[in-house]
Write a protein that holds these residues in place. Structure first.
Motif, PDB file in Angstrom:
ATOM      1  N   ALA A 171      51.929   8.366  38.592  1.00 32.95           N
ATOM      2  CA  ALA A 171      51.898   7.200  37.704  1.00 32.95           C
ATOM      3  C   ALA A 171      50.501   6.576  37.687  1.00 32.95           C
ATOM      4  O   ALA A 171      50.280   5.574  37.006  1.00 32.95           O
ATOM      5  N   ILE A 172      49.585   7.171  38.424  1.00 31.60           N
ATOM      6  CA  ILE A 172      48.249   6.578  38.538  1.00 31.60           C
ATOM      7  C   ILE A 172      47.278   7.303  37.625  1.00 31.60           C
ATOM      8  O   ILE A 172      47.051   8.507  37.751  1.00 31.60           O
ATOM      9  N   THR A 173      46.695   6.555  36.720  1.00 30.10           N
ATOM     10  CA  THR A 173      45.682   7.122  35.825  1.00 30.10           C
ATOM     11  C   THR A 173      44.299   6.773  36.362  1.00 30.10           C
ATOM     12  O   THR A 173      44.044   5.624  36.723  1.00 30.10           O
ATOM     13  N   ILE A 174      43.436   7.777  36.425  1.00 31.69           N
ATOM     14  CA  ILE A 174      42.071   7.518  36.883  1.00 31.69           C
ATOM     15  C   ILE A 174      41.084   7.962  35.809  1.00 31.69           C
ATOM     16  O   ILE A 174      41.395   8.808  34.973  1.00 31.69           O
ATOM     17  N   ASP A 175      39.907   7.347  35.884  1.00 34.32           N
ATOM     18  CA  ASP A 175      38.881   7.641  34.881  1.00 34.32           C
ATOM     19  C   ASP A 175      37.556   7.900  35.582  1.00 34.32           C
ATOM     20  O   ASP A 175      37.382   7.527  36.747  1.00 34.32           O
ATOM     21  N   SER A 176      36.652   8.524  34.865  1.00 35.58           N
ATOM     22  CA  SER A 176      35.349   8.842  35.438  1.00 35.58           C
ATOM     23  C   SER A 176      34.677   7.574  35.959  1.00 35.58           C
ATOM     24  O   SER A 176      34.669   6.542  35.285  1.00 35.58           O
ATOM     25  N   GLY A 177      34.151   7.637  37.160  1.00 38.43           N
ATOM     26  CA  GLY A 177      33.476   6.485  37.757  1.00 38.43           C
ATOM     27  C   GLY A 177      34.367   5.681  38.686  1.00 38.43           C
ATOM     28  O   GLY A 177      33.879   4.844  39.440  1.00 38.43           O
TER      29      GLY A 177
ATOM     30  N   GLU B 250      37.489  13.999  33.160  1.00 41.48           N
ATOM     31  CA  GLU B 250      38.181  13.323  32.079  1.00 41.48           C
ATOM     32  C   GLU B 250      39.349  12.491  32.622  1.00 41.48           C
ATOM     33  O   GLU B 250      39.883  12.779  33.695  1.00 41.48           O
ATOM     34  N   GLN B 251      39.696  11.471  31.860  1.00 42.03           N
ATOM     35  CA  GLN B 251      40.773  10.575  32.274  1.00 42.03           C
ATOM     36  C   GLN B 251      42.082  11.344  32.438  1.00 42.03           C
ATOM     37  O   GLN B 251      42.352  12.273  31.667  1.00 42.03           O
ATOM     38  N   GLY B 252      42.836  10.976  33.438  1.00 44.73           N
ATOM     39  CA  GLY B 252      44.123  11.649  33.613  1.00 44.73           C
ATOM     40  C   GLY B 252      44.914  11.067  34.762  1.00 44.73           C
ATOM     41  O   GLY B 252      44.469  10.129  35.434  1.00 44.73           O
ATOM     42  N   VAL B 253      46.086  11.625  34.969  1.00 41.34           N
ATOM     43  CA  VAL B 253      46.921  11.172  36.081  1.00 41.34           C
ATOM     44  C   VAL B 253      46.743  12.115  37.270  1.00 41.34           C
ATOM     45  O   VAL B 253      46.387  13.276  37.109  1.00 41.34           O
ATOM     46  N   ILE B 254      46.971  11.555  38.452  1.00 34.63           N
ATOM     47  CA  ILE B 254      46.867  12.376  39.663  1.00 34.63           C
ATOM     48  C   ILE B 254      48.156  13.190  39.760  1.00 34.63           C
ATOM     49  O   ILE B 254      49.205  12.655  40.116  1.00 34.63           O
ATOM     50  N   HIS B 255      48.067  14.457  39.415  1.00 37.79           N
ATOM     51  CA  HIS B 255      49.285  15.279  39.434  1.00 37.79           C
ATOM     52  C   HIS B 255      49.515  15.921  40.790  1.00 37.79           C
ATOM     53  O   HIS B 255      50.626  15.905  41.316  1.00 37.79           O
TER      54      HIS B 255
ATOM     55  N   CYS C 209      45.509  15.601  35.533  1.00 39.65           N
ATOM     56  CA  CYS C 209      46.124  16.114  34.312  1.00 39.65           C
ATOM     57  C   CYS C 209      46.079  15.037  33.231  1.00 39.65           C
ATOM     58  O   CYS C 209      46.442  13.888  33.478  1.00 39.65           O
ATOM     59  N   ALA C 210      45.636  15.424  32.046  1.00 39.52           N
ATOM     60  CA  ALA C 210      45.692  14.480  30.919  1.00 39.52           C
ATOM     61  C   ALA C 210      47.158  14.163  30.637  1.00 39.52           C
ATOM     62  O   ALA C 210      47.999  15.062  30.715  1.00 39.52           O
ATOM     63  N   PRO C 211      47.482  12.911  30.342  1.00 42.48           N
ATOM     64  CA  PRO C 211      48.902  12.534  30.172  1.00 42.48           C
ATOM     65  C   PRO C 211      49.644  13.431  29.179  1.00 42.48           C
ATOM     66  O   PRO C 211      50.802  13.774  29.392  1.00 42.48           O
TER      67      PRO C 211
END
Lengths: 304, 218
Positions: free
Chosen positions: B144-150, B170-175, B195-197
């Motif tokens: 459920a956690i989305t992370i982005d560059s930086g 690239e932005q995505g969730v921690i799969h 993983c991209a959503p």
């Protein structure tokens, strides 16, 4: 006005009086030159929330201004209100202790960076011993203990500023010098130099000595690194890294029965006997089943 | 593109050859003495803390400083370069290969690694999630956690020196999480898979497909 207010000149003068307890060689002047950056700028505050945060802010502001913080800048505060130790541990910083951090622009190679934690421990242990705390000993990695109670703790954090991508190491230190009162949960495991000596020390003089020792130890890191880059042996006995040699002389960890854990307070992992410390500072442990494992991070507590 | 993966071909490939081939190299220059032979079965490290070393593969000796190198995984020794026996070799010389039989879980992870963006360990060290990320994981779970560059996502801990690790990608969730707190991760090994959503359904499809198509756990 801050009570703990050493000057860069006093630190440099004290550094120049340092002579290696193990070498007595002409390399001493090189070590002093390599380490002289430590304490070249000192900020003394009567109070700060947290020196590490203030250090990061200094780095950010300098970068925004197109500059860089002077490596070796030391930030001190007589009291700190929002201290913390590693993980989620609390750290109390009332008046009477040495609280602060040193900003180091990271110009050490990775193999030398491994020894930064040892360096700050050695520096503090030597300063405490020279101030009368003869019984002070280091527990791997750098806990400073007297009779099993913690006199000082350190926090080493890397910080990369975003503007230029320059990497800094923030060397945080908390040394119980004249403070005698501890929170009830720490009464049995913390101690101050004043309790050991039965008298107060001059805080500024102690800090000056500690920073000079820290300068010496960082000088050692650069000196040993230069030897390695020239393909020469380290200058300790049998080619051992001098900082590691000094750490071994000041530590009682080897031979101890310990409990090991990455965060040993909340998640102890296993019991073992410490066989030795390897050339990289790693702790070589013999587990209860007889197998040997080397740890390069985490922490130990001695088993009585 | 990950979306264009031919699962039938991939699964057929894993079914016909369900092995990883782990090459073993000389860790530094020195004189090599093999301790295993072709076709020999070897085991990886064991014990609760990984303290029991794997099967001894070779000894390398430089300046009378011998080092024993053990297997990091189980399998069968193949392609041993016996011509190096007793010889002085350069660092990085390939010495042998371990043919490692893949379990169903490993096959899923291998396929997922082709779909996920992998974020690898910058240094050999122990890693733990940054406090903010950890508290969010505790509340909602990693996926459920989305992370982005930086974003500061991890802390690297080595000799009590803690270094924040910033995500690049690239932005995505921690799969997928490939590390355990307190267990050392080698440099270059994946720490997390992102993983991209919009790709999450694809990931689920992979897992379901492999689980359905794979008869046994081995």
């Amino acid at each position: 006005m801050a009570e703990n207010s050493p000057t860069p000149q006093a630190v440099l003068d004290c550094l120049k009086r340092q002579v290696s307890p193990v070498t007595h060689r002409c390399s001493d002047s090189k070590i002093i030159r390599y380490g002289a950056f430590v304490g070249s700028v000192i900020e003394s505050h009567s109070s700060l929330p947290r020196a590490m945060d203030y250090g990061r802010e200094l780095i950010r502001l300098a970068a925004d201004d197109g500059k860089s913080v002077a490596s070796g800048t030391v930030i001190l505060a007589d009291t700190m209100s929002s201290c913390k130790g590693r993980f989620t541990r609390e750290w109390h910083a009332p008046a009477g202790g040495v609280w602060g951090c040193m900003i180091h622009a990271n110009t050490l190679l990775p193999q030398s960076r491994q020894f930064v934690s040892l360096a700050v421990g050695v520096a503090c242990c030597e300063a405490v011993r020279e101030s009368g705390g003869d019984e002070a000993l280091l527990r791997w990695v750098n806990d400073l203990l007297v009779d099993g109670r913690k006199l000082a703790g350190f926090l080493i954090e890397t910080y990369t500023e975003r503007t230029h991508g320059e990497e800094f190491t923030l060397v945080g230190f908390g040394i119980n010098v004249n403070n005698r009162a501890f929170p009830s949960e720490l009464t049995d495991c913390a101690v101050s130099l004043a309790e050991i000596l039965g008298k107060h020390s001059n805080l500024t003089e102690f800090t000056t000595l500690f920073l000079a020792k820290l300068a010496w130890c960082f000088g050692l890191l650069y000196h040993e690194e230069a030897l390695e880059l020239r393909g020469e042996s380290f200058s300790g006995s049998a080619g051992r890294h001098m900082l590691l040699q000094r750490w071994l002389e000041l530590s009682d960890t080897v031979g101890k029965k310990v409990v090991y854990g990455f965060d040993v307070m909340t998640a102890p992992q296993y019991r073992a006997e410490v066989l030795r410390v390897d050339e990289y500072g790693g702790l070589v442990l013999r587990l209860e089943d007889g197998f040997v494992k080397t740890e390069y991070s985490g922490e130990v507590r001695y088993i009585p | 593109m990950a979306d264009e993966i031919d699962f039938d071909a991939l699964l057929a490939q894993y079914k016909s050859d369900p092995f990883d081939y782990v090459d073993i190299y000389a860790i530094h220059t020195g004189r090599v003495t093999f301790k295993v032979s072709d076709g020999q079965e070897v085991t990886g490290p064991g014990g609760e803390w990984g303290q029991i070393p794997g099967t001894l593969l070779y000894e390398i000796n430089r300046e009378r400083n011998p080092k024993n190198i053990s297997a990091g995984t189980n399998g069968i020794v193949t392609g041993i370069h016996l011509e190096f026996e007793g010889q002085f070799v350069e660092a990085g010389e390939k010495l042998l290969t371990i043919k490692h039989p893949l379990k169903k879980k490993e096959i899923i992870e291998n396929i997922l690694k082709e779909v996920l963006s992998l974020f690898s360990a910058p240094e050999t060290a122990k890693y733990f999630f940054a406090m903010d990320i950890q508290s969010r994981i505790d509340k909602k779970g990693a996926r459920a956690i989305t992370i982005d560059s930086g974003d500061e996502i991890l802390t690297m801990s080595l000799m009590k020196r803690d270094t924040p690790v910033y995500y690049k990608g690239e932005q995505g969730v921690i799969h997928s999480v490939y590390f355990k707190p307190g267990v050392s991760v080698a440099q270059g090994e994946p720490l997390i898979g992102i993983c991209a959503p919009e790709k999450l359904p694809l990931i689920q499809k992979i897992i379901t497909r492999v689980k359905a198509d794979w008869d046994t756990d081995h």
